[in-house]
Design a protein around this motif. Structure first.
Motif, PDB file in Angstrom:
ATOM      1  N   PRO A 156      52.785   0.148  38.109  1.00  0.00           N
ATOM      2  CA  PRO A 156      52.643   1.450  38.775  1.00  0.00           C
ATOM      3  C   PRO A 156      51.523   1.477  39.807  1.00  0.00           C
ATOM      4  CG  PRO A 156      51.724   1.552  36.565  1.00  0.00           C
ATOM      5  CD  PRO A 156      52.279   0.169  36.721  1.00  0.00           C
ATOM      6  N   MET A 157      51.790   2.156  40.932  1.00  0.00           N
ATOM      7  CA  MET A 157      50.772   2.392  41.962  1.00  0.00           C
ATOM      8  C   MET A 157      50.916   3.824  42.468  1.00  0.00           C
ATOM      9  SD  MET A 157      50.144  -0.891  44.432  1.00  0.00           S
ATOM     10  CE  MET A 157      48.493  -0.247  44.808  1.00  0.00           C
ATOM     11  N   LEU A 158      49.851   4.303  43.105  1.00  0.00           N
ATOM     12  CA  LEU A 158      49.839   5.644  43.675  1.00  0.00           C
ATOM     13  C   LEU A 158      49.405   5.558  45.136  1.00  0.00           C
ATOM     14  CD1 LEU A 158      50.026   8.722  43.359  1.00  0.00           C
ATOM     15  CD2 LEU A 158      47.646   8.708  42.579  1.00  0.00           C
ATOM     16  N   TYR A 159      50.296   6.001  46.043  1.00  0.00           N
ATOM     17  CA  TYR A 159      50.002   5.989  47.481  1.00  0.00           C
ATOM     18  C   TYR A 159      49.635   7.393  47.952  1.00  0.00           C
ATOM     19  CZ  TYR A 159      50.703   5.976  52.537  1.00  0.00           C
ATOM     20  OH  TYR A 159      50.530   6.119  53.894  1.00  0.00           O
ATOM     21  N   SER A 160      48.621   7.482  48.818  1.00  0.00           N
ATOM     22  CA  SER A 160      48.268   8.751  49.433  1.00  0.00           C
ATOM     23  C   SER A 160      47.142   8.518  50.435  1.00  0.00           C
ATOM     24  CB  SER A 160      47.823   9.768  48.378  1.00  0.00           C
ATOM     25  OG  SER A 160      47.737  11.061  48.943  1.00  0.00           O
ATOM     26  N   GLY A 161      46.570   9.603  50.912  1.00  0.00           N
ATOM     27  CA  GLY A 161      45.343   9.563  51.693  1.00  0.00           C
ATOM     28  C   GLY A 161      44.183   9.980  50.811  1.00  0.00           C
ATOM     29  N   LYS A 162      43.009   9.498  51.092  1.00  0.00           N
ATOM     30  CA  LYS A 162      41.842   9.781  50.252  1.00  0.00           C
ATOM     31  C   LYS A 162      41.578  11.285  50.144  1.00  0.00           C
ATOM     32  CE  LYS A 162      36.862   8.831  49.948  1.00  0.00           C
ATOM     33  NZ  LYS A 162      35.730   8.059  50.528  1.00  0.00           N
ATOM     34  N   ALA A 163      41.591  11.981  51.266  1.00  0.00           N
ATOM     35  CA  ALA A 163      41.268  13.410  51.262  1.00  0.00           C
ATOM     36  C   ALA A 163      42.297  14.203  50.460  1.00  0.00           C
ATOM     37  CB  ALA A 163      41.198  13.928  52.696  1.00  0.00           C
ATOM     38  N   TYR A 164      43.584  13.849  50.617  1.00  0.00           N
ATOM     39  CA  TYR A 164      44.636  14.582  49.913  1.00  0.00           C
ATOM     40  C   TYR A 164      44.532  14.370  48.406  1.00  0.00           C
ATOM     41  CZ  TYR A 164      49.182  16.691  49.055  1.00  0.00           C
ATOM     42  OH  TYR A 164      50.189  17.521  48.608  1.00  0.00           O
ATOM     43  N   LEU A 165      44.310  13.118  48.004  1.00  0.00           N
ATOM     44  CA  LEU A 165      44.171  12.825  46.580  1.00  0.00           C
ATOM     45  C   LEU A 165      42.990  13.578  45.981  1.00  0.00           C
ATOM     46  CD1 LEU A 165      44.819   9.068  45.766  1.00  0.00           C
ATOM     47  CD2 LEU A 165      46.224  11.054  45.252  1.00  0.00           C
ATOM     48  N   ASN A 166      41.843  13.509  46.639  1.00  0.00           N
ATOM     49  CA  ASN A 166      40.648  14.156  46.098  1.00  0.00           C
ATOM     50  C   ASN A 166      40.809  15.675  46.009  1.00  0.00           C
ATOM     51  OD1 ASN A 166      39.139  11.856  45.604  1.00  0.00           O
ATOM     52  ND2 ASN A 166      38.247  11.817  47.651  1.00  0.00           N
ATOM     53  N   ALA A 167      41.650  16.246  46.890  1.00  0.00           N
ATOM     54  CA  ALA A 167      41.839  17.692  46.898  1.00  0.00           C
ATOM     55  C   ALA A 167      42.803  18.156  45.813  1.00  0.00           C
ATOM     56  CB  ALA A 167      42.356  18.142  48.266  1.00  0.00           C
ATOM     57  N   HIS A 168      43.763  17.293  45.416  1.00  0.00           N
ATOM     58  CA  HIS A 168      44.853  17.758  44.558  1.00  0.00           C
ATOM     59  C   HIS A 168      44.985  17.025  43.220  1.00  0.00           C
ATOM     60  CE1 HIS A 168      46.347  20.294  47.773  1.00  0.00           C
ATOM     61  NE2 HIS A 168      46.297  19.274  48.599  1.00  0.00           N
TER      62      HIS A 168
END
Length: 388
Positions: A156-168
């Motif tokens: 398993p992996m999780l893709y996103s942007g740093k700001a979006y992940l930290n916000a949600h």
């Protein structure tokens, strides 16, 4: 201390800090600096390769969009193309379920049996839009999905942007459970870049892959660098042997848990549906699908000791039908089909798609879709909307 000496000291300390930071980053990246690309339907049936030195490819199998699972028709041919080119090929899924656990499990039940990359390979969740307003709900959904990916024999992996992940999302919980499992994007610009600029590295715990550009070559293509060697998952002798052992173990554990249900009155007559009871999350996709004139049954979920078939009606709404009991004194007993009741909201003056969706922990797109509308449809006071 005079100002000249103080300034020199500050510069020296700053230089030492930057050298230490780059050393740590380079040490982390030293295990693997392999680069690769990722594809969706926009890269055609065969995909678009970056450079001959690239080692890996991620192909999108589909995702959960607007309240339903939509597979990408390019996935199978892209995987075949990457394999033929000698690349390590992995899978990713658009994860638009927000904080909805039922949709999250249904999504994984739908896609995991359709993964065409090897056991042990990566299955990444593309979580960059549609998050609910509950950080806890979003985090729990991702953890449940990653657990299902792992239980199915994939990485398993999780893709996103740093700001979006930290916000949600509570990223610390994800990393605590799965270690270096993050695939993060951060671009300095939209010029053609063939190598990562680590001055733009999204520094945080758990980063395994850095997507450093969306313009890897002229015309646009995502470029990624593997910092930990995670893209070798599923492609080494040891990992393949481990994956095969896990599959055999799971099959052995499930062998005594097969239950058969007559489909008369629910699906086509004289058909049998085999349901496998799995791990503590109790979720398993069934390999056979049944289509009716106005209803498509496209997933089976085992939840709270009951088997539920997910259906999609011709008007786009969906729900669940209870099929049977999975354990206990009534193990294997047929349950009369009952639709799960919906929760409704009556539109009031001043309401909008956004306010109603926010109040109920949904995205506007999901709310509109499950009511057979779009976010551009007009809603009126007194109108009833499905919110659950």
């Amino acid at each position: 201390m005079n100002k000249r000496k103080l300034k020199a000291l500050v510069l020296m300390v700053g230089a030492i800090f930057m050298a230490f930071f780059m050393f740590n980053l380079n040490s982390q990246a030293s295990t693997s600096r392999d680069q690769g690309v990722d594809w969706s339907k926009f890269q055609s049936n065969s995909g678009v390769f970056g450079y001959s030195t690239d080692k890996f490819v991620f192909s999108q199998a589909g995702g959960f969009y607007g309240g339903t699972n939509i597979p990408q028709t390019t996935y199978a041919s892209q995987v075949a193309s990457a394999k033929q080119a000698g690349k390590r090929v992995h899978t990713y899924l658009w994860d638009g379920v927000g904080g909805n656990m039922i949709n999250a499990k249904a999504m994984m039940a739908y896609y995991l049996p359709r993964v065409k990359t090897p056991k042990g390979s990566i299955v990444a969740l593309d979580y960059e839009n549609g998050a609910s307003y509950s950080v806890t709900a979003n985090t729990n959904v991702i953890l449940a999905q990653m657990a299902l990916i792992k239980a199915a024999g994939y990485t398993p992996m999780l893709y996103s942007g740093k700001a979006y992940l930290n916000a949600h999302v509570n990223v610390a919980d994800i990393v605590r459970a799965y270690g270096n499992c993050l695939w993060l994007a951060e671009y300095p610009d939209y010029l053609v870049r063939t190598k990562p600029d680590y001055n733009w590295f999204p520094s945080m715990d758990g980063v395994a892959i850095f997507q450093f550009t969306s313009t890897y070559k002229a015309g646009g293509l995502d470029g990624n660098v593997d910092l930990t060697g995670i893209t070798k998952s599923g492609y080494t002798t040891a990992s393949k042997a481990k994956a095969q052992a896990n599959v055999k173990k799971a099959q052995k554990a499930q062998a005594a848990k097969v239950v058969k249900y007559s489909q008369r009155g629910v699906f086509y007559p004289n058909r049998t549906l085999a349901v496998r009871y799995t791990d503590s999350d109790k979720v398993r996709q069934v390999a056979t699908y049944y289509k009716g004139e106005s209803v498509i049954y496209n997933a089976v979920i085992i939840e709270h000791d009951y088997v539920w078939a997910r259906y999609t009606r011709s008007n786009g709404l969906y729900g669940f039908i209870k099929l049977g009991v999975t354990n206990g004194p009534a193990y294997g007993k047929r349950v009369v089909g009952q639709l799960v009741s919906h929760t409704y909201y009556t539109v009031k003056s001043g309401d909008s798609w956004w306010t109603i969706a926010q109040r109920n922990g949904l995205s506007m797109t999901t709310l509109a879709s499950q009511n057979g509308k779009t976010i551009y449809s007009t809603i009126y006071p007194g109108q009833r909307l499905v919110v659950r």
